[in-house]
Scaffold this motif. Structure first.
Motif, PDB file in Angstrom:
ATOM      1  N   GLY A  56      -2.006   2.469  12.440  1.00 12.23           N
ATOM      2  CA  GLY A  56      -1.393   3.433  11.522  1.00 12.23           C
ATOM      3  C   GLY A  56       0.041   3.063  11.188  1.00 12.23           C
ATOM      4  O   GLY A  56       0.471   3.153  10.032  1.00 12.23           O
ATOM      5  N   THR A  57       0.798   2.642  12.194  1.00  9.17           N
ATOM      6  CA  THR A  57       2.193   2.242  11.953  1.00  9.17           C
ATOM      7  C   THR A  57       2.260   1.025  11.053  1.00  9.17           C
ATOM      8  O   THR A  57       3.068   0.971  10.113  1.00  9.17           O
ATOM      9  CB  THR A  57       2.890   1.948  13.296  1.00  9.17           C
ATOM     10  OG1 THR A  57       2.824   3.122  14.113  1.00  9.17           O
ATOM     11  CG2 THR A  57       4.334   1.564  13.087  1.00  9.17           C
ATOM     12  N   GLN A  58       1.407   0.032  11.316  1.00 15.75           N
ATOM     13  CA  GLN A  58       1.407  -1.172  10.487  1.00 15.75           C
ATOM     14  C   GLN A  58       0.995  -0.864   9.055  1.00 15.75           C
ATOM     15  O   GLN A  58       1.543  -1.432   8.104  1.00 15.75           O
ATOM     16  CB  GLN A  58       0.492  -2.228  11.097  1.00 15.75           C
ATOM     17  CG  GLN A  58       1.049  -2.843  12.366  1.00 15.75           C
ATOM     18  CD  GLN A  58       0.080  -3.801  13.025  1.00 15.75           C
ATOM     19  OE1 GLN A  58      -1.098  -3.865  12.674  1.00 15.75           O
ATOM     20  NE2 GLN A  58       0.579  -4.552  13.998  1.00 15.75           N
ATOM     21  N   ALA A  59       0.047   0.041   8.890  1.00 14.29           N
ATOM     22  CA  ALA A  59      -0.373   0.417   7.539  1.00 14.29           C
ATOM     23  C   ALA A  59       0.766   1.111   6.799  1.00 14.29           C
ATOM     24  O   ALA A  59       0.990   0.859   5.608  1.00 14.29           O
ATOM     25  CB  ALA A  59      -1.593   1.328   7.609  1.00 14.29           C
ATOM     26  N   SER A  60       1.497   1.968   7.494  1.00  9.76           N
ATOM     27  CA  SER A  60       2.636   2.645   6.869  1.00  9.76           C
ATOM     28  C   SER A  60       3.713   1.639   6.472  1.00  9.76           C
ATOM     29  O   SER A  60       4.285   1.728   5.378  1.00  9.76           O
ATOM     30  CB  SER A  60       3.210   3.674   7.850  1.00  9.76           C
ATOM     31  OG  SER A  60       4.390   4.232   7.339  1.00  9.76           O
ATOM     32  N   GLN A  61       3.978   0.680   7.365  1.00  8.92           N
ATOM     33  CA  GLN A  61       4.984  -0.329   7.051  1.00  8.92           C
ATOM     34  C   GLN A  61       4.533  -1.212   5.886  1.00  8.92           C
ATOM     35  O   GLN A  61       5.346  -1.569   5.024  1.00  8.92           O
ATOM     36  CB  GLN A  61       5.264  -1.189   8.284  1.00  8.92           C
ATOM     37  CG  GLN A  61       6.001  -0.441   9.366  1.00  8.92           C
ATOM     38  CD  GLN A  61       6.102  -1.240  10.651  1.00  8.92           C
ATOM     39  OE1 GLN A  61       5.409  -2.229  10.831  1.00  8.92           O
ATOM     40  NE2 GLN A  61       6.964  -0.790  11.562  1.00  8.92           N
ATOM     41  N   ALA A  62       3.251  -1.562   5.853  1.00  6.04           N
ATOM     42  CA  ALA A  62       2.742  -2.378   4.748  1.00  6.04           C
ATOM     43  C   ALA A  62       2.839  -1.625   3.427  1.00  6.04           C
ATOM     44  O   ALA A  62       3.179  -2.200   2.384  1.00  6.04           O
ATOM     45  CB  ALA A  62       1.303  -2.790   5.024  1.00  6.04           C
ATOM     46  N   ASN A  63       2.546  -0.334   3.463  1.00 11.62           N
ATOM     47  CA  ASN A  63       2.644   0.486   2.259  1.00 11.62           C
ATOM     48  C   ASN A  63       4.091   0.539   1.771  1.00 11.62           C
ATOM     49  O   ASN A  63       4.356   0.416   0.567  1.00 11.62           O
ATOM     50  CB  ASN A  63       2.120   1.889   2.539  1.00 11.62           C
ATOM     51  CG  ASN A  63       2.050   2.725   1.287  1.00 11.62           C
ATOM     52  OD1 ASN A  63       1.841   2.207   0.196  1.00 11.62           O
ATOM     53  ND2 ASN A  63       2.238   4.025   1.444  1.00 11.62           N
ATOM     54  N   THR A  64       5.018   0.701   2.711  1.00 16.97           N
ATOM     55  CA  THR A  64       6.435   0.734   2.328  1.00 16.97           C
ATOM     56  C   THR A  64       6.865  -0.600   1.734  1.00 16.97           C
ATOM     57  O   THR A  64       7.582  -0.644   0.724  1.00 16.97           O
ATOM     58  CB  THR A  64       7.294   1.071   3.550  1.00 16.97           C
ATOM     59  OG1 THR A  64       6.857   2.324   4.080  1.00 16.97           O
ATOM     60  CG2 THR A  64       8.755   1.185   3.167  1.00 16.97           C
ATOM     61  N   ALA A  65       6.432  -1.696   2.361  1.00 16.77           N
ATOM     62  CA  ALA A  65       6.777  -3.025   1.841  1.00 16.77           C
ATOM     63  C   ALA A  65       6.199  -3.221   0.441  1.00 16.77           C
ATOM     64  O   ALA A  65       6.847  -3.800  -0.438  1.00 16.77           O
ATOM     65  CB  ALA A  65       6.254  -4.108   2.779  1.00 16.77           C
ATOM     66  N   PHE A  66       4.993  -2.728   0.223  1.00 17.99           N
ATOM     67  CA  PHE A  66       4.372  -2.829  -1.090  1.00 17.99           C
ATOM     68  C   PHE A  66       5.182  -2.059  -2.134  1.00 17.99           C
ATOM     69  O   PHE A  66       5.404  -2.544  -3.242  1.00 17.99           O
ATOM     70  CB  PHE A  66       2.936  -2.303  -1.028  1.00 17.99           C
ATOM     71  CG  PHE A  66       2.241  -2.294  -2.348  1.00 17.99           C
ATOM     72  CD1 PHE A  66       1.802  -3.481  -2.913  1.00 17.99           C
ATOM     73  CD2 PHE A  66       2.031  -1.109  -3.035  1.00 17.99           C
ATOM     74  CE1 PHE A  66       1.156  -3.476  -4.140  1.00 17.99           C
ATOM     75  CE2 PHE A  66       1.395  -1.099  -4.256  1.00 17.99           C
ATOM     76  CZ  PHE A  66       0.958  -2.285  -4.818  1.00 17.99           C
TER      77      PHE A  66
END
Length: 91
Positions: A56-66
Motif C-alpha cells: 500500500g505504501t509503495q502504491a501510494s508513493q508510485a501514484n505520487t511520483a506519477f
C-alpha cells in the motif's frame, strides 16, 4: 482375543488402554505444542499484514511520483504543492 460364537470379540478400547494413563506433563506438552503452532500462525499473519502495508505504501508513493511526472496535468490538484501535501508515508 476371546471368541464369542463365530466372531472374535474385539477390544476397541485397547489402543487407549495401551497408552497408559495421561499425566500432567503429557497434558502440558500437548498444550505447549498447540501454543507453538498458534504462535507460528500469528507470526505468518503478521508477516502477511506487513507485506500488505508495504504494498500500500509503495502504491501510494508510485501514484505520487506519477502525479509529479505529469505536473502539467495535476488533475484535481491545483499545483505540485497540493500534490505533495497529499503524500502520507508511514515509516
Amino acid at each position: 482375543m476371546p471368541k464369542v460364537g463365530n466372531y472374535v470379540q474385539r477390544d476397541y478400547h485397547s489402543k487407549f488402554r495401551s497408552q497408559g494413563k495421561s499425566t500432567w506433563s503429557d497434558y502440558n506438552q500437548a498444550w505447549s505444542k498447540r501454543r507453538q503452532a498458534s504462535a507460528q500462525k500469528m507470526q505468518e499473519l503478521r508477516a502477511l499484514a506487513s507485506n500488505f502495508n508495504v504494498i500500500g505504501t509503495q502504491a501510494s508513493q508510485a501514484n505520487t511520483a506519477f502525479v509529479f511526472q505529469n505536473r502539467n496535468q495535476a488533475g484535481p490538484y491545483a499545483n505540485a504543492t497540493a500534490v505533495a501535501a497529499r503524500v502520507n508515508v508511514l515509516v
